[in-house]
Design an enzyme around this catalytic site. Structure first.
Site: not given
Ligand code: IDC
Length: 308
Positions: A38, A102, A140, A228, A269
């Site tokens: 994005y 990330h 993470e 986050e 989402e």
């Molecule tokens: C999610 C995004 C989603 C994308 C996915 C990729 O919201 O659109 O397709 O990652 O694998 C995290 C992560 C973060 C995640 C998010 C939700 O840091 O990258 O984003 N999440 O799953 N940790 C816990 C939740």
């Protein structure tokens, strides 16, 4: 508000992130979704919009190996240019900015440690004179074999490397199990100053047991930062849980713990703040925002606040 002017050079004192004078402060703002997914949201008016709501920081989430990841099939020059723009806009607006390596499906930060070294060398050379730039060295860590000892070993490589150029910058270190095991970090923290440890929560999934970990880690003296969170479930989608979200907000506010909300984009989402059908890239009205976006705006403005 120009947070950079107001807070100056940040430092960690005990468990608290503090301004230059040593008063605890709370950084707060949005996390981008994948920068390259994005890219249009990296614009100055978008940052100004959230700053006007009350945000004083932006997190630039740069996936390493997911789709179009920096280390997989992504365009590195394009990604670095987005980081550059993000840092520039944040700086001009008086905001702090977090550069986030990330990692996610690449759960072990050691897998790409060489690449991480190259990346953070580049970033710190570029931004060494920016007191508002914060380095988040592993989003993470996760996986059964990715213990705190593994993550700590990684931090002990990347932190000294950053310190060569940026002796005083704030560095955020992820913790095992998708940045939930701050309790483990508290038992055996990394040596050094101005280090913080990340705790991530998704309010529908992570509740009191994780809050207890945060409380205990702080009791042991660990500086924790919520780099986050969102108010839906851990998939980034599904139902919102306002009661749990507010328990988390209370804990953050009462202890002046900073928090960055996932995500500033219009993906389909529930963690996205902008409605799918909204094509505006800034100046969002409430009608343009999802429920998550409205919650975010209320958190930024202090309409939802638990500061004593
Ligand atoms: C999610 C995004 C989603 C994308 C996915 C990729 O919201 O659109 O397709 O990652 O694998 C995290 C992560 C973060 C995640 C998010 C939700 O840091 O990258 O984003 N999440 O799953 N940790 C816990 C939740």
């Amino acid at each position: 508000m120009d947070a950079i002017k107001e807070f100056g050079k940040l430092k960690v004192v005990g468990t608290d992130l503090c301004d230059e004078k040593g008063n605890p402060i709370q950084l707060k703002g949005p996390s981008t979704l994948g920068l390259v997914w994005y890219p249009d949201y990296i614009n100055q008016e978008a940052f100004r919009t959230v700053r006007d709501w009350g945000a004083n920081a932006i997190r630039l989430a740069m996936y390493t190996v997911e789709e179009e990841g920096y280390l997989s099939d992504g365009d590195q020059a394009f990604t670095e240019d987005l980081i550059d723009k993000g840092v520039k806009y944040a700086t001009e607006l008086g905001m702090y900015v977090i550069i986030d390596w990330h990692i996610l499906s690449d759960g072990n930060p050691m897998t790409y440690v060489e690449e991480s070294k190259v990346f953070f060398t580049k970033m710190t050379e570029k931004y060494k004179d920016y007191t508002n730039v914060i380095y988040e060295i592993c989003n993470e860590p996760n996986g059964d074999d990715v213990t705190w000892e593994v993550v700590k070993g990684y931090a002990e490589i990347i932190v000294p490397l950053i310190r060569k150029t940026c002796p005083e910058s704030i560095i955020m270190i992820g913790t095992p199990s998708w940045s939930q095991r701050v309790d483990q970090a508290a038992e055996n923290p990394v040596e050094g100053t101005n280090l913080m440890y990340s705790l991530h929560y998704y309010a529908e999934t992570h509740r009191q047991p994780l809050r207890d970990k945060l409380i205990k880690a702080r009791e042991k003296g660990l500086p924790v930062f919520i780099s986050e969170y969102s108010i839906c479930d851990a998939s980034g989608n599904g139902a919102l849980n306002y009661d749990e979200a507010n328990e988390w907000a209370r804990l953050a506010d009462e202890n002046k713990i900073g928090f960055m909300q996932w995500n500033l984009a219009n993906r389909n989402e529930s963690s996205s703040m902008v409605k799918v059908e909204c094509t505006k890239l800034s100046d969002w009205a409430e009608a343009d925002l999802t429920e998550t976006g409205i919650y975010f705006k209320k958190r930024m403005s202090g309409e939802i606040s638990f500061v004593k």
